[in-house]
Write an enzyme that holds these catalytic residues in place. Structure first.
Site, short mmCIF file in Angstrom:
data_model
loop_
_atom_site.label_atom_id
_atom_site.label_comp_id
_atom_site.label_asym_id
_atom_site.label_seq_id
_atom_site.Cartn_x
_atom_site.Cartn_y
_atom_site.Cartn_z
N GLY A 364 18.99 6.22 13.18
CA GLY A 364 19.09 5.46 14.44
C GLY A 364 18.18 6.04 15.51
O GLY A 364 17.05 6.45 15.23
N GLU A 388 -7.74 9.80 -0.95
CA GLU A 388 -7.91 9.81 -2.42
C GLU A 388 -7.82 8.39 -2.97
O GLU A 388 -7.29 8.18 -4.07
CB GLU A 388 -6.86 10.71 -3.09
CG GLU A 388 -7.11 12.19 -2.90
CD GLU A 388 -8.01 12.80 -3.97
OE1 GLU A 388 -7.90 12.42 -5.14
OE2 GLU A 388 -8.84 13.65 -3.61
N SER A 391 -4.27 2.26 -1.27
CA SER A 391 -3.42 1.51 -2.21
C SER A 391 -4.17 0.32 -2.79
O SER A 391 -3.99 -0.02 -3.97
CB SER A 391 -2.15 1.02 -1.51
OG SER A 391 -1.28 2.11 -1.31
C1 LIG Z 1 -6.49 12.75 7.15
C2 LIG Z 1 -7.59 12.43 6.20
C3 LIG Z 1 -8.10 13.41 5.39
C4 LIG Z 1 -9.17 13.13 4.52
N1 LIG Z 1 -9.72 14.14 3.78
C5 LIG Z 1 -10.87 13.90 3.12
C6 LIG Z 1 -11.59 14.97 2.52
O1 LIG Z 1 -11.18 16.13 2.56
N2 LIG Z 1 -12.78 14.71 1.94
C7 LIG Z 1 -13.28 13.44 1.88
O2 LIG Z 1 -14.37 13.27 1.34
N3 LIG Z 1 -12.62 12.39 2.42
C8 LIG Z 1 -11.43 12.58 3.05
N4 LIG Z 1 -10.77 11.53 3.64
C9 LIG Z 1 -11.33 10.17 3.56
C10 LIG Z 1 -10.49 9.20 2.75
O3 LIG Z 1 -10.61 9.47 1.38
C11 LIG Z 1 -10.94 7.77 3.14
O4 LIG Z 1 -10.45 7.51 4.44
C12 LIG Z 1 -10.48 6.73 2.17
O5 LIG Z 1 -11.15 6.83 0.96
C13 LIG Z 1 -10.65 5.29 2.70
O6 LIG Z 1 -11.94 5.07 3.18
P1 LIG Z 1 -12.13 4.39 4.63
O7 LIG Z 1 -11.28 5.14 5.58
O8 LIG Z 1 -13.58 4.31 4.90
O9 LIG Z 1 -11.55 2.94 4.53
P2 LIG Z 1 -12.32 1.62 4.07
O10 LIG Z 1 -12.95 1.84 2.74
O11 LIG Z 1 -13.19 1.15 5.17
O12 LIG Z 1 -11.11 0.61 3.90
C14 LIG Z 1 -10.52 -0.09 4.99
C15 LIG Z 1 -9.47 -1.05 4.41
O13 LIG Z 1 -10.12 -2.00 3.54
C16 LIG Z 1 -9.52 -1.95 2.25
N5 LIG Z 1 -10.54 -2.20 1.22
C17 LIG Z 1 -11.77 -1.63 1.11
N6 LIG Z 1 -12.39 -2.09 0.02
C18 LIG Z 1 -11.54 -2.95 -0.58
C19 LIG Z 1 -11.59 -3.75 -1.76
N7 LIG Z 1 -12.65 -3.74 -2.54
N8 LIG Z 1 -10.53 -4.54 -2.06
C20 LIG Z 1 -9.44 -4.56 -1.26
N9 LIG Z 1 -9.32 -3.81 -0.14
C21 LIG Z 1 -10.35 -3.01 0.20
C22 LIG Z 1 -8.94 -0.55 2.15
O14 LIG Z 1 -7.93 -0.49 1.17
C23 LIG Z 1 -8.43 -0.33 3.56
O15 LIG Z 1 -7.18 -0.95 3.70
C24 LIG Z 1 -9.68 11.81 4.46
C25 LIG Z 1 -9.12 10.80 5.28
C26 LIG Z 1 -8.12 11.10 6.15
C27 LIG Z 1 -7.60 10.01 7.05
#
Ligand SMILES: Cc1cc2nc3c(=O)[nH]c(=O)nc-3n(C[C@H](O)[C@H](O)[C@H](O)COP(=O)(O)OP(=O)(O)OC[C@H]3O[C@@H](n4cnc5c(N)ncnc54)[C@H](O)[C@@H]3O)c2cc1C
Length: 408
Positions: A364, A388, A391
Site C-alpha cells: 500500500g 543484455e 524483451s
Molecule cells: C543501466 C544500463 C547498463 C548498461 N550496461 C551496458 C554495458 O555495460 N555495456 C554495454 O555495451 N551496454 C550496456 N547497456 C546498454 C543496453 O544493452 C542497451 O540499452 C540495450 O541493448 C537496448 O538498446 P537501446 O537502449 O539503444 O534501445 P533501442 O535498441 O533503441 O530500443 C528501443 C526500443 O525499441 C525496441 N526495438 C528495437 N528494435 C526492435 C525490433 N527489431 N523489434 C521490436 N522492437 C525493437 C526495443 O525493444 C526497445 O523497446 C546498458 C544499459 C543500461 C540502461
C-alpha cells in the site's frame, strides 16, 4: 553428465548460504544509502574483495561448476541483497568473461588481475559495446578500429554509451568495427589498458534504478593500443574475417544468426539477477501481508492479497527453473535449439518487473515510499527487460529460432 536432480549439492548449498549471509549482512543494509548517493559503493566492493566474493577465482569457480548452477545461484543471492550494489560487484566479471571467452592465455593472465586489483586496492572493469545509435542493432556499431601495421598498434575512435563502470574502470574492453562490410561478424574486442591517452568518460547517467551502479559514456579519440590488445590475436581475427567473408557470400543470414547465438549463453545469468530481485520483493511483501492488519485481521487473510502472493511465488519459481535449465544446457554443451537462454531472460525479467509492482501494491502507501525497499526494487527491476537485449529482442530471437524465419 550428472544424474538429474532438482537439488543443489552440499558444496553449492554452502556457497549459497555464505553468499546469502553477505547479501543480508553487508549488501542489503547498504542498499538505500548507495541508491540515494548514486555512486559506486567502493567500501562494499572492498568488503566483497576481502571475503573473496570480488575476485576472478570466485567467479571462475562458479562459472565452471559442472552442473551450470554456480553462476545463477550466485547472481540470485547477490541481487537478492541489492541490484545496484550487486551489479557494481559483478560488473567486472561481465567484462572479464569477454576476455576469458576471446582472449589468449597470456591476455587472460595479464589483464584479468588488473581488472580486479586486490583487496587493498580494488579496481573495476567495463565492457563497452553499445553506442548512441547502436543499441539493439549491434551490427550498426560505428566505433572503428584501424590497424597501424608500421607500429603494430590499433587505433580506436568512436563513442560508447551506457557502459557499466565506463570511465572509472581500470581496464576497458571495447568492441569495435574492423570490417564494416561484415556487420557484427566484422567486430573485434580490444583491451584498453589503464591510463591510455584518448579514452575519457563522457556523461554519467542519472538513472531510474540500479543507481549504485555507475553507467556512463566512454569517448575514444584516436586511442592507440598495442597489437597485443586485440583479444584472440591478429592471426585468429584474420582467419575469422576470411571465414565470415566466405559465409557472407554464401548467404548473409547465416552470419547474423551465428552472432545471435553467442549472446544466448550470457542471458540466463541476467535472468538469475532478475529472480534475485523478484524474490527479495516477494519476501518483503509476504512478511508485510502476514503482519499488517486491516479490518481486524492480517491482510493476507484476504484471498485478493494471498492469491497475488501465490502468483508471485509461482512466477518466481518458474523463472528460476527456466534459468537453471538454460544454465545446465550451456555447461553441458547442449545447443539452444529453442533459444532457451533468451526464454529464461525474457520470462525472469518480465517476472521481476511484475512481481516488484505487485509487492508495492501489497504494501500500500508504505510500498510507495522509500521507507520500505520495494519501490527501489521496482525501479531496479526495470533494467532487466532492457539490458543484455530488450524483451522485444528476446522475443525476436525466440521467434526466429522456432520458425527459422527472418522475422523483423
Ligand atoms: C543501466 C544500463 C547498463 C548498461 N550496461 C551496458 C554495458 O555495460 N555495456 C554495454 O555495451 N551496454 C550496456 N547497456 C546498454 C543496453 O544493452 C542497451 O540499452 C540495450 O541493448 C537496448 O538498446 P537501446 O537502449 O539503444 O534501445 P533501442 O535498441 O533503441 O530500443 C528501443 C526500443 O525499441 C525496441 N526495438 C528495437 N528494435 C526492435 C525490433 N527489431 N523489434 C521490436 N522492437 C525493437 C526495443 O525493444 C526497445 O523497446 C546498458 C544499459 C543500461 C540502461
Amino acid at each position: 553428465m550428472a544424474e538429474f536432480t532438482m537439488e543443489l549439492n552440499e558444496e553449492q548449498k554452502e556457497v549459497r548460504d555464505w553468499l546469502h549471509g553477505f547479501a543480508a549482512d553487508v549488501i542489503r543494509p547498504a542498499a538505500a544509502e548507495w541508491d540515494e548517493r548514486e555512486e559506486t559503493p567502493w567500501p562494499v566492493i572492498q568488503e566483497a574483495a576481502k571475503v573473496g566474493i570480488y575476485s576472478l577465482d570466485f567467479y571462475a569457480q562458479q562459472y565452471f561448476d559442472p552442473t551450470g548452477l554456480g553462476i545463477p545461484m550466485a547472481m540470485e543471492e547477490l541481487f537478492w541483497g541489492d541490484a545496484g550494489i550487486a551489479l557494481s560487484i559483478v560488473g567486472t566479471g561481465l567484462a572479464a568473461v569477454g576476455v576469458l571467452a576471446n582472449g589468449t592465455e597470456e591476455q587472460i593472465g595479464t589483464w584479468i588481475p588488473q581488472m580486479y586489483g586486490d583487496a587493498g586496492d580494488v579496481k573495476v572493469a567495463a565492457f563497452c559495446s553499445s553506442e548512441p545509435d547502436a543499441g539493439s542493432d549491434v551490427a550498426s556499431m560505428r566505433t572503428r578500429a584501424v590497424y597501424d601495421e608500421a607500429k603494430d598498434e590499433w587505433v580506436l575512435s568512436g563513442t560508447k554509451t551506457w557502459a557499466t563502470n565506463g570511465g572509472i574502470a581500470n581496464v576497458h574492453v571495447v568492441v569495435a568495427v574492423v570490417d564494416p562490410e561484415l556487420g557484427s561478424k566484422g567486430h573485434a574486442s580490444f583491451i584498453v589498458p589503464p591510463n591510455t591517452p584518448g579514452l575519457s568518460q563522457g556523461q554519467k547517467f542519472k538513472k531510474h534504478g540500479i543507481r549504485a551502479s555507475h553507467t556512463a559514456e566512454v569517448v575514444l579519440e584516436d586511442v592507440r593500443v598495442p597489437g597485443s590488445c586485440l583479444l584472440g590475436g591478429k592471426e585468429k581475427l584474420d582467419e575469422r574475417l576470411a571465414r565470415a567473408r566466405e559465409r557472407a557470400k554464401a548467404g548473409g543470414e547465416r552470419v547474423k544468426n551465428a552472432a545471435m547465438a553467442t549472446f544466448e549463453a550470457s542471458r540466463p545469468a541476467v535472468g538469475a539477477m532478475a529472480v534475485g530481485t523478484a524474490r527479495a520483493a516477494y519476501e518483503v511483501a509476504l512478511d508485510y501481508a502476514r503482519t499488517r492488519e486491516q479490518f481486524g485481521r492480517p491482510i493476507i487473510d484476504n484471498q485478493g492479497v494471498a492469491f497475488q502472493l501465490a502468483d508471485m511465488r509461482t512466477s518466481i519459481d518458474a523463472a528460476r527453473l527456466l534459468v537453471w535449465r538454460a544454465s545446465w544446457m550451456a555447461i553441458n554443451g547442449k545447443p539452444f535449439t529453442a533459444a532457451e537462454g533468451s526464454m529464461s531472460k525474457l520470462f525472469a525479467s518480465e517476472t521481476a518487473k511484475k512481481v516488484t509492482g505487485q509487492a508495492i501494491q501489497i504494501l500500500g502507501g508504505n510500498g510507495y515510499t522509500r521507507e520500505y525497499p520495494v519501490e527501489r526494487m521496482h525501479r531496479d527491476a526495470a533494467i532487466y527487460t532492457i539490458f543484455e537485449g530488450t524483451s522485444e529482442i528476446q522475443r525476436l530471437v525466440i521467434a526466429r529460432t522456432l520458425s527459422g524465419m527472418p522475422i523483423r
